[in-house]
Design an enzyme around this catalytic site. Structure first.
Site: not given
Ligand code: NDP
Ligand code: 2IT
Length: 455
Positions: A93, A114, A117, A129, A168-169, A212, A243, A387
């Site tokens: 997952k 993961q 976690k 992943k 997603g991520d 998240t 997100n 999830s």
């Molecule tokens: P999104 O794609 O929705 O948003 C990512 C954000 O971070 C955007 O604002 C993006 O800017 C910025 N960003 C990404 N990469 C870079 C980079 N290399 N340098 C600068 N800014 C960056 O992703 P999420 O919000 O889903 O994910 C954000 C973090 O949270 C990640 O580390 C992800 O692994 C983690 N995460 C996400 C989960 C989820 O459920 N979605 C669960 C647990 C952890 P820009 O648009 O300009 O690229």
């Molecule tokens: O980093 C993470 O935990 C996620 N991007 C969410 C993974 C999931 O299966 O919901």
């Protein structure tokens, strides 16, 4: 003890030699294994079964070609990956990341994190992943759809509701999950819970988009409570504007805190009066519908914008006062210098919404300054936890209410917080959330691996 500590060192050294050119994976392994040291003398059975050696090697890593046709009729080729790291306690997952920086090493770091976690969530999920070096930015909806279909054309044969359940991520949200799920359903001809983060009308769970960000704030609130503190009136720096950041900002507002920053890969905005519900509605529309840049927020609301600067650089260079930091963008946002900047800014609490946003030197600074430090695998586990709840609802063919899911999320975050503290205490590291999270997740997986014998 001398022998035991060398086990950990040997495994770290071996990863360094064998998995060269995967710096993020090495970093994650070093961070986790170093804190597992106290488990070695307590669990000679883990040493004998070579659990430490085995857990750093994925069950398998799938690499594939993703050819698709852009709007101009030109053939494009991307790389696709799925790292199925460990399914000792449940189906693989973990999310899918679409970002040009994606490579095998980054997905191995994410898949490795993961495992622990997911074990912390209390739900039966293994670690995996995947993703692609595809850049969704600047692509039309049709291009994104064709890419998602091409990606699923190969991925479908490796996943399944009891085998491997992606989500997603970075770069993968509701739109991408819709296209991938639609295509999976078309070619497999089954309506099953094979992806999470689905839309509400076709099997998604309420609160999954929020989970998240909300979870990261719930975890911070639990940490603050141990010092008799709360979010009310606290200045909160959030990085990113995707997100995780959006819903972290929403929950900070709900709890009476003042979210003062947001960013994207182009720059950072500082809104001293706080990103309130109205301004957050603008941010949601900007980022989720119009897919614009954060600078527009500054133009619209007449606040400061720092081009090319991260939130943490702005905090350090402009002496911004911050109580609580929520890094929610990406890995390695914070190093030693930037962490010192946070301490100088008056910050005493970091809850990680992103995966591995702080490098090892930054973590050292948090520890030296007695920060409340919630490491990613604990603080951002709310997303994958919900999830897991989406999987449960799909299996039961029913849908829980918003209140039910949110209450379960809060309960899970509290339970993770307690596991971290209790485990840290049991292993002689009182108050150390990093050690507590790593050992707490590890023990559960290690015991399952032990039960299976050598497989
Ligand atoms: P999104 O794609 O929705 O948003 C990512 C954000 O971070 C955007 O604002 C993006 O800017 C910025 N960003 C990404 N990469 C870079 C980079 N290399 N340098 C600068 N800014 C960056 O992703 P999420 O919000 O889903 O994910 C954000 C973090 O949270 C990640 O580390 C992800 O692994 C983690 N995460 C996400 C989960 C989820 O459920 N979605 C669960 C647990 C952890 P820009 O648009 O300009 O690229
Ligand atoms: O980093 C993470 O935990 C996620 N991007 C969410 C993974 C999931 O299966 O919901």
């Amino acid at each position: 003890m001398a022998k035991s500590s060398s086990v950990i060192k040997e495994v770290i050294e071996k990863v360094k030699i064998k998995d060269t050119a995967q710096p993020e994976f090495f970093q994650a392994v070093e961070e986790v294994l170093t804190t597992l040291e106290p488990t070695v003398s307590k669990h000679p059975e883990f040493v004998k079964a070579k659990i430490y050696e085995r857990i750093v090697v994925p069950d398998r890593a799938i690499l594939f070609r993703v050819p698709w046709v852009d709007d101009a009729g030109e053939v494009q080729v991307n790389r696709g990956f799925r790292v199925e790291f460990n399914n000792a306690i449940g189906p693989y997952k973990g999310g899918l990341r679409f970002h040009p920086s994606v490579n095998l090493g980054i997905l191995k770091f994410l898949g490795f994190e993961q495992i622990f976690k997911n074990a912390l969530t209390t739900l039966p999920m293994g670690g995996g992943k995947g993703g692609s070096d595809f850049e969704p930015k600047g692509k039309s909806d049709d291009e994104v759809m064709r890419f998602c279909q091409a990606f699923m054309r190969e991925l479908f044969r490796h996943i399944g509701p009891d085998r491997d359940v992606p989500a997603g991520d970075i770069g993968v949200g509701g739109r991408e999950i819709g296209y991938m799920y639609g295509y999976y359903k078309k070619i497999v001809n089954e309506h099953t819970g094979v992806l999470t983060g689905k839309g509400l009308s076709y099997g998604g769970s309420l609160i999954r988009p929020e989970a998240t960000g909300y979870g990261t704030v719930y975890f911070a609130a639990e940490m603050l409570a141990t010092r008799g503190q709360e979010f009310k009136s606290k200045r909160v720096a959030v990085s990113g504007s995707g997100n995780v950041s959006q819903y972290a900002i929403e929950k900070v507002n709900e709890l009476g805190g003042i979210p003062i920053t947001a960013s994207d890969s182009n720059g950072t905005i500082v809104d001293e009066s706080g990103i309130d519900a109205n301004k957050l509605a603008f941010l949601f529309d900007l980022k989720n519908n119009r897919r614009g840049r954060i600078k527009e927020y500054a133009d619209k609301h007449n606040v400061k914008y720092y081009e090319g600067k991260s939130v943490w650089e702005v905090v350090k260079e402009h002496g911004l006062k911050v109580d609580i930091a929520l890094p929610c963008a990406t890995q390695n946002e914070l190093d030693e210098t930037l962490a010192k900047g946070l301490a100088a800014a008056g910050c005493y609490c970091v809850s990680e919404g992103a995966n591995m946003p702080s490098d090892l030197n930054a973590i050292k600074i948090y520890q030296e300054n007695n920060f409340l430090y919630g490491p990613a695998k604990a603080a951002n586990a709310g997303g994958v936890a919900v999830s897991g709840l989406e999987m449960s609802q799909n299996s039961m063919r029913l849908m829980w209410s918003r209140e039910e899911v949110d209450a379960k999320l809060l309960g899970i975050m509290k339970s993770i917080h307690k596991t971290c503290l209790d485990t840290a205490d049991a292993y002689g590291k009182k108050g150390d959330y990093l050690t507590g999270a790593n050992i707490g997740g590890f023990i559960k997986v290690a015991n399952a691996m032990l039960a299976y014998g050598i497989v």
